[in-house]
Design a protein around this motif. Structure first.
Motif, short mmCIF file in Angstrom:
data_model
loop_
_atom_site.label_atom_id
_atom_site.label_comp_id
_atom_site.label_asym_id
_atom_site.label_seq_id
_atom_site.Cartn_x
_atom_site.Cartn_y
_atom_site.Cartn_z
N ALA A 127 48.82 44.79 40.74
CA ALA A 127 49.78 44.01 39.97
C ALA A 127 49.51 44.17 38.48
O ALA A 127 48.36 44.36 38.06
CB ALA A 127 49.69 42.54 40.36
N VAL A 128 50.57 44.12 37.69
CA VAL A 128 50.43 44.25 36.23
C VAL A 128 51.20 43.13 35.56
O VAL A 128 52.10 42.51 36.13
CB VAL A 128 50.97 45.61 35.73
CG1 VAL A 128 50.13 46.76 36.28
CG2 VAL A 128 52.44 45.80 36.10
N GLU A 129 50.84 42.86 34.31
CA GLU A 129 51.50 41.82 33.53
C GLU A 129 52.93 42.23 33.20
O GLU A 129 53.23 43.40 33.01
CB GLU A 129 50.72 41.58 32.23
CG GLU A 129 49.30 41.11 32.45
CD GLU A 129 48.43 41.28 31.22
OE1 GLU A 129 47.68 40.35 30.89
OE2 GLU A 129 48.50 42.35 30.59
N ALA A 183 54.46 37.55 36.01
CA ALA A 183 54.93 37.02 34.73
C ALA A 183 53.79 36.60 33.83
O ALA A 183 52.72 36.16 34.27
CB ALA A 183 55.87 35.84 34.98
N VAL A 184 54.03 36.73 32.51
CA VAL A 184 53.14 36.24 31.47
C VAL A 184 53.89 35.19 30.67
O VAL A 184 55.06 35.38 30.31
CB VAL A 184 52.71 37.40 30.53
CG1 VAL A 184 51.98 36.87 29.30
CG2 VAL A 184 51.82 38.38 31.28
N ASP A 185 53.23 34.05 30.41
CA ASP A 185 53.83 33.03 29.55
C ASP A 185 52.87 32.71 28.41
O ASP A 185 51.94 33.49 28.15
CB ASP A 185 54.23 31.78 30.35
CG ASP A 185 53.04 31.12 31.05
OD1 ASP A 185 51.88 31.36 30.62
OD2 ASP A 185 53.26 30.36 32.00
N ASP A 186 53.05 31.59 27.75
CA ASP A 186 52.24 31.26 26.58
C ASP A 186 50.77 31.04 26.90
O ASP A 186 49.94 31.01 25.99
CB ASP A 186 52.79 30.02 25.88
CG ASP A 186 54.13 30.28 25.22
OD1 ASP A 186 54.47 31.46 25.01
OD2 ASP A 186 54.85 29.31 24.92
N VAL A 224 49.03 40.58 46.49
CA VAL A 224 48.40 41.82 46.00
C VAL A 224 46.90 41.62 45.90
O VAL A 224 46.42 40.55 45.51
CB VAL A 224 49.01 42.20 44.63
CG1 VAL A 224 48.32 43.44 44.07
CG2 VAL A 224 50.50 42.46 44.78
N ALA A 225 46.13 42.66 46.23
CA ALA A 225 44.67 42.55 46.26
C ALA A 225 44.02 42.82 44.92
O ALA A 225 42.83 42.52 44.74
CB ALA A 225 44.10 43.51 47.31
N ALA A 226 44.75 43.40 43.96
CA ALA A 226 44.16 43.75 42.68
C ALA A 226 45.18 43.50 41.57
O ALA A 226 46.39 43.59 41.78
CB ALA A 226 43.71 45.21 42.66
N VAL A 227 44.68 43.22 40.37
CA VAL A 227 45.54 42.99 39.22
C VAL A 227 44.91 43.61 37.99
O VAL A 227 43.69 43.61 37.84
CB VAL A 227 45.78 41.48 38.99
CG1 VAL A 227 44.48 40.74 38.68
CG2 VAL A 227 46.80 41.24 37.88
N MET A 228 45.76 44.17 37.13
CA MET A 228 45.28 44.68 35.85
C MET A 228 45.86 43.81 34.75
O MET A 228 47.05 43.52 34.74
CB MET A 228 45.71 46.13 35.64
CG MET A 228 45.25 46.66 34.30
SD MET A 228 45.40 48.44 34.16
CE MET A 228 44.70 48.65 32.51
N GLU A 273 51.64 32.95 40.51
CA GLU A 273 52.54 34.01 40.95
C GLU A 273 51.75 35.19 41.52
O GLU A 273 52.16 35.82 42.50
CB GLU A 273 53.40 34.47 39.78
CG GLU A 273 54.48 35.47 40.15
CD GLU A 273 55.38 35.85 38.98
OE1 GLU A 273 55.64 37.06 38.81
OE2 GLU A 273 55.81 34.93 38.25
N LEU A 274 50.61 35.49 40.91
CA LEU A 274 49.74 36.55 41.42
C LEU A 274 49.29 36.23 42.84
O LEU A 274 49.36 37.07 43.75
CB LEU A 274 48.54 36.73 40.50
CG LEU A 274 47.41 37.63 41.01
CD1 LEU A 274 47.89 39.08 41.14
CD2 LEU A 274 46.19 37.55 40.09
#
Length: 490
Positions: free
Chosen positions: A227-229, A251-254, A267-271, A261-262
């Motif tokens: 997953a990515v931002e 999603a990215v917020d403030d 998903v098993a991994a996030v960057m 959401e992640l």
């Protein structure tokens, strides 16, 4: 009594009121330093001020023009920041570099086509835009290349060459030169709060290669989705996709990445870029960090891109996630934003279970980085030269960031500025609903490069621009923002 004629005193390139035929009456009110800096740049470009020639002393030129000495000093300083002149002590201010002459356009050259900025950019879009010449380049992610510490690099290189044995010129360790790995470990401990043994450091040719070898190492573990931002770096997304890694958006917020959401995505991994999110500039806040730590401890893997964490101005440092979760975080960084992308040197830290596979992929890629630049960089790090360079860059970047914010307030008062506390760029969301790709295309037609925010979004987002300020002096930034405003006015 000697009848020999006294030798005339050595003079500057030219002196007196005849210097470049300058007429201060041509300068706009309140813009004398800008006007003078522009005239000097033109004279260097066309050869009237040759490389090696000296400019008049600031007090002499100020007296001849009838202005305060501060006006001349400010103009000279802008040329110093451009890398075109340098102070030489008693020898005065000397021209050290002339801009490369741009290639002459063909007689019927058409303006840059709008198709350079498609709403769905392809794999080679960055190469295509980079190849188009522009008068002003506000591309994000580019450091001040004119500030590269050439003298310090040469000193470090001489020191390294004096110490090298003949055998040191052979093939190196694919994990990286031991001296650089030790220097990186010490640098991370001092600047990022990451305690790591040098044996854990794997040297790469930048973060892009780090992602490539990591993608190869994770595939046998069943990790083919990261997953990515969103918004998030188009370049990173494209690079992972090139290695057949899917990149679902989160999603990215403030407050940073939406960890809820992640978790819901499965998903098993996030960057992510937690210290200074690209492109919004937000910092992953304390509550989100706690949520992310809990998600990772439950089995998730974090890929942390610490791409410009050293460039902070109005806030205290933020510790790297790797310092909190060494067994669940793969950490990547480089000197591309600190010194220059041309060095192609970065590093990667991975949990022990992945390390052997990463080293194998690293070996298969190219047998390892060139050893000599690694050793020179290690000398810069251990001698303190790199930290001195960073302190100088912070002071310069603050001035350029402030110049861009001021220019935006003057020319685009309806725009909203994001991410000003750190980094090398600003994100700007625009009023109205004009597609940002059309704004970027119109700016390039007028000689100014910017990036549309929509490139870095997988889902719908307000139109905006991502604007780099680190590589440009204030006068150039002003010109670029004024041009963007003119495009928006139609």
């Amino acid at each position: 009594m000697s009848r020999a004629k006294p030798r005339p005193p050595e003079r500057s390139i030219t002196a007196g009121s005849d210097f470049l035929h300058l007429d201060i009456a041509e300068a706009p009110p309140g813009g004398r330093a800008d006007w003078l800096a522009t005239r000097l740049r033109q004279a260097i470009a066309d050869g009237r001020l040759p490389v090696g020639g000296r400019l008049p002393a600031t007090r002499v030129l100020a007296a001849d023009l009838g202005v305060s000495r501060g006006v001349v000093t400010e103009a000279y300083q802008r040329l110093v920041e451009d890398g075109q002149v340098a102070g030489r002590g008693r020898a005065g201010t000397v021209v050290v570099a002339a801009p490369a002459a741009p290639p002459a356009p063909p007689p019927a050259a058409a303006p840059a086509p709008v198709t350079l900025f498609p709403r769905a950019p392809g794999a080679h879009v960055f190469d295509a835009v980079r190849a188009v010449p522009a008068r002003v380049d506000l591309t994000p992610g580019v450091p001040d290349l004119a500030a590269f510490p050439r003298a310090a690099w040469l000193r470090a290189e001489r020191t390294v060459l004096r110490q090298l044995a003949a055998s040191d010129f052979g093939y190196g360790d694919p994990r990286g030169a031991p001296a650089l790995r030790a220097a990186v470990a010490a640098w991370l401990a001092r600047s990022r709060g990451v305690a790591v043994d040098p044996a854990e450091v794997i040297v790469t040719t930048g973060v892009s290669q780090a992602l490539g070898v990591l993608a190869q190492a994770l595939r046998p573990y069943g990790i083919t989705r990261i997953a990515v931002e969103d918004p998030g770096s188009l370049g990173v997304r494209q690079h992972l996709n090139n290695w057949q890694v899917d990149t679902p958006p989160v999603a990215v917020d403030d407050a940073g990445l939406r960890v809820d959401e992640l978790a819901a995505s499965g998903v098993a991994a996030v960057m992510l870029t937690p210290a200074h999110q690209f492109p919004t500039g937000v910092v992953l806040d304390g509550e989100r960090r706690r949520q992310l730590v809990a998600w990772a401890r439950a089995g998730g893997l974090v890929v942390e891109d610490d791409y410009d964490a050293e460039h902070r101005y109005d806030r205290p440092p933020v510790p790297a996630l790797r310092a909190l979760l060494p067994d669940q975080v793969c950490y990547a960084a480089s000197v591309s934003k600190l010194l220059a992308p041309a060095l192609r040197v970065g590093w990667l830290l991975v949990p022990p279970r992945y390390r052997e596979a990463v080293v194998e992929a690293r070996r298969n890629a190219d047998l390892g980085n060139a050893v000599l630049p690694q050793l020179v960089l290690a000398e810069l790090m251990t001698s303190g030269a790199l930290e001195r360079q960073l302190r100088m860059l912070r002071r310069r970047h603050v001035r350029r960031r402030d110049a861009m914010i001021s220019a935006l307030a003057r020319h685009l008062p309806g725009a909203t500025v994001h991410g000003a506390a750190a980094g090398l760029h600003l994100m700007v969301t625009l009023p109205g609903d004009v597609p940002d790709t059309e704004v970027a295309a119109g700016a390039l037609e007028r000689g100014v490069k910017v990036q549309p925010l929509s490139w870095h979004c997988q889902r719908a987002h307000r139109p905006g621009l991502v604007l780099g300020y680190a590589a440009n002096p204030p006068s150039t930034i002003e010109e670029g923002i004024a041009t963007v405003a003119a495009v928006l006015r139609g």
